[in-house]
Scaffold this active site. Structure first.
Site, PDB file in Angstrom:
ATOM      1  N   GLY A  52       3.040  -0.730   4.123  1.00 58.55           N
ATOM      2  CA  GLY A  52       2.446  -1.557   3.080  1.00 58.55           C
ATOM      3  C   GLY A  52       2.623  -3.026   3.383  1.00 58.55           C
ATOM      4  O   GLY A  52       3.605  -3.440   4.014  1.00 58.55           O
TER       5      GLY A  52
ATOM      6  N   TYR B  76     -10.251   1.892   6.495  1.00 60.47           N
ATOM      7  CA  TYR B  76      -9.293   1.635   5.421  1.00 60.47           C
ATOM      8  C   TYR B  76      -9.900   0.692   4.397  1.00 60.47           C
ATOM      9  O   TYR B  76     -10.336  -0.404   4.731  1.00 60.47           O
ATOM     10  CB  TYR B  76      -8.035   1.031   6.021  1.00 60.47           C
ATOM     11  CG  TYR B  76      -6.841   1.014   5.116  1.00 60.47           C
ATOM     12  CD1 TYR B  76      -5.938   2.064   5.122  1.00 60.47           C
ATOM     13  CD2 TYR B  76      -6.593  -0.059   4.275  1.00 60.47           C
ATOM     14  CE1 TYR B  76      -4.822   2.055   4.309  1.00 60.47           C
ATOM     15  CE2 TYR B  76      -5.479  -0.084   3.458  1.00 60.47           C
ATOM     16  CZ  TYR B  76      -4.594   0.971   3.476  1.00 60.47           C
ATOM     17  OH  TYR B  76      -3.491   0.946   2.658  1.00 60.47           O
ATOM     18  N   SER B  77      -9.923   1.122   3.140  1.00 58.99           N
ATOM     19  CA  SER B  77     -10.527   0.314   2.081  1.00 58.99           C
ATOM     20  C   SER B  77      -9.712   0.413   0.810  1.00 58.99           C
ATOM     21  O   SER B  77      -9.571   1.501   0.227  1.00 58.99           O
ATOM     22  CB  SER B  77     -11.971   0.776   1.808  1.00 58.99           C
ATOM     23  OG  SER B  77     -12.515   0.068   0.706  1.00 58.99           O
TER      24      SER B  77
ATOM     25  N   SER C 115       0.784  -1.234   0.000  1.00 59.29           N
ATOM     26  CA  SER C 115       0.000   0.000   0.000  1.00 59.29           C
ATOM     27  C   SER C 115       0.814   1.282   0.000  1.00 59.29           C
ATOM     28  O   SER C 115       0.241   2.367  -0.054  1.00 59.29           O
ATOM     29  CB  SER C 115      -0.970   0.011   1.187  1.00 59.29           C
ATOM     30  OG  SER C 115      -2.104  -0.759   0.883  1.00 59.29           O
TER      31      SER C 115
END
Length: 402
Positions: free
Chosen positions: A336, A197-198, A97
């Protein structure tokens, strides 16, 4: 008790039984390159934090701390289980991420060019894609305040075991297929009223970049960020499952005959993450990216200020996470995680000092404690044992690509 499903959904960041020995790569401290005096990093403390991770929590770990006057690099563990080959300190890895910061930077540059606005509803650019697309804005997507269901929460249903996941490692996912995983899922909350968070948010943002510019988001990332900054080791791989160049291997745990064994998941078609987490990079490139971003080289001050305005209680701005160390030092960057790889990339607010670490989780040991020690050794002035009694945790918000 950690179950196999939990371990799969956490990208192997959960506890497993096998512990590898640490093989230390000597740290490198570059001499000062200017007349400005700057604190030389505590190389012993930095290396000790890496060794602690490799001693029971990771098969391998590498890190770089960068300052205008010096660069420190170190590694610990092995590049591949079953070998004695040390972790390459210049190795490439999946960043998960951290990809979101690149996507967000492109979006904000487009805002600065007046090609779209943060207040634009999704329906303006992607009509009919979301049931409530007239209420959800670009800002909501960037900050995870949209209330849109996270599509990666469905992946554990599609791939309930490690063998299921491994069997599908070459599958190519299209963005519309990822969005289809959210079909029928009700909103988590009214847009702008809460935070969750999506990864779906960034799949939608990738599509918006394509609609606004006529180019895939990868093209815009290369044109606007990678080429200008000379980030030659950073890649948007698309459907390519391989990691070119030196790299460490990532693993998932498989239960067999009562024991947990490592399954190599290094080779993976990352289209399952797309604009939410597919990129590859190095510690050097990520440090230079976050240094340039926080130093004001990629966005005008007003837009950078917007990017670093966190939603109340979430410690998350527009594609940037924030972390405050003991003593009040504020860092901006992103974490991430994607199967077999975890990344922490943080920078001081002025962009002068950065730390990036890549971890291949494997073992039952503590990972958070050494990560906090690594951050304190890299940023705390002076280096001191300030962790005691401080509830500081390094978070990887999503179970698969976060």
């Amino acid at each position: 008790m950690t179950t196999r499903r939990t371990m799969l959904r956490s990208g192997a960041a959960a506890a497993v039984a096998v512990v590898t020995g640490a093989v230390t790569t000597p740290a490198v401290a570059a001499p000062p390159t200017s007349g400005k005096r700057s604190r030389v990093p505590n190389a012993a403390a930095l290396q000790a934090a890496l060794d602690a991770m490799a001693d029971g929590a990771a098969s391998g770990v590498l890190a770089e701390v960068r300052d205008p006057d010096w660069v420190w690099r170190g590694g610990s563990g092995v590049a591949k289980l079953g070998t004695s080959r040390p972790v390459p300190v210049n190795g490439r890895f999946r960043v998960g991420s951290v990809t979101k910061s690149f996507v967000a930077t492109v979006l904000l540059q487009l805002v600065g060019e007046r090609r779209l606005a943060l207040a634009d509803p999704v329906d303006r650019w992607l009509p009919g894609v979301l049931p409530d697309g007239d209420q959800i804005t670009v800002r909501h997507l960037l900050q995870h305040t949209s209330g849109v269901f996270n599509y990666t929460d469905r992946l554990s249903e599609l791939y309930p075991t490690v063998p299921d996941l491994v069997a599908s490692r070459y599958r190519t996912w299209r963005p519309n297929e990822l969005l289809a995983l959210t079909t029928g899922q009700p909103p988590l909350f009214e847009p702008g009223t809460s935070w969750s968070y999506s990864n779906t948010n960034y799949i939608l943002l990738g599509l918006i970049v394509r609609r606004v510019t006529g180019n895939d988001y990868a093209t815009e990332v290369r044109r606007r960020i990678l080429l200008p900054l000379g980030l030659h080791d950073t890649e948007v791989p698309g459907t390519n499952p391989f990691i070119a160049g030196p790299h460490s291997h990532g693993y998932l745990p498989l239960e067999r005959d009562g024991s947990l064994i490592p399954v190599d998941i290094t080779v993976l078609n990352p289209s399952v993450a797309w604009a939410a987490g597919e990129m590859l990079s190095t510690t050097n490139d990520l440090n230079r990216f976050y240094g340039a971003l926080n130093g004001g080289r990629l966005l005008r001050p007003a837009l950078l200020a917007q990017m670093r305005t966190s939603f109340l209680g979430a410690d998350y701005g527009l594609g940037l996470q924030t972390l405050t160390l003991p003593g009040g030092i504020t860092l901006w960057g992103h974490t991430g995680g994607i199967f077999g790889y975890l990344t922490v990339a943080m920078s001081t607010a002025d962009g002068r000092r950065q730390l990036t670490a890549s971890v291949n989780p494997w073992g039952s040991g503590d990972l958070n404690g050494p990560l906090v020690d690594l951050l304190l050794a890299a940023f705390a002035e002076p280096v001191a044992d300030t962790r005691a009694g401080t509830p500081l945790r390094i978070t990887f918000p999503d179970r698969v690509t976060g």
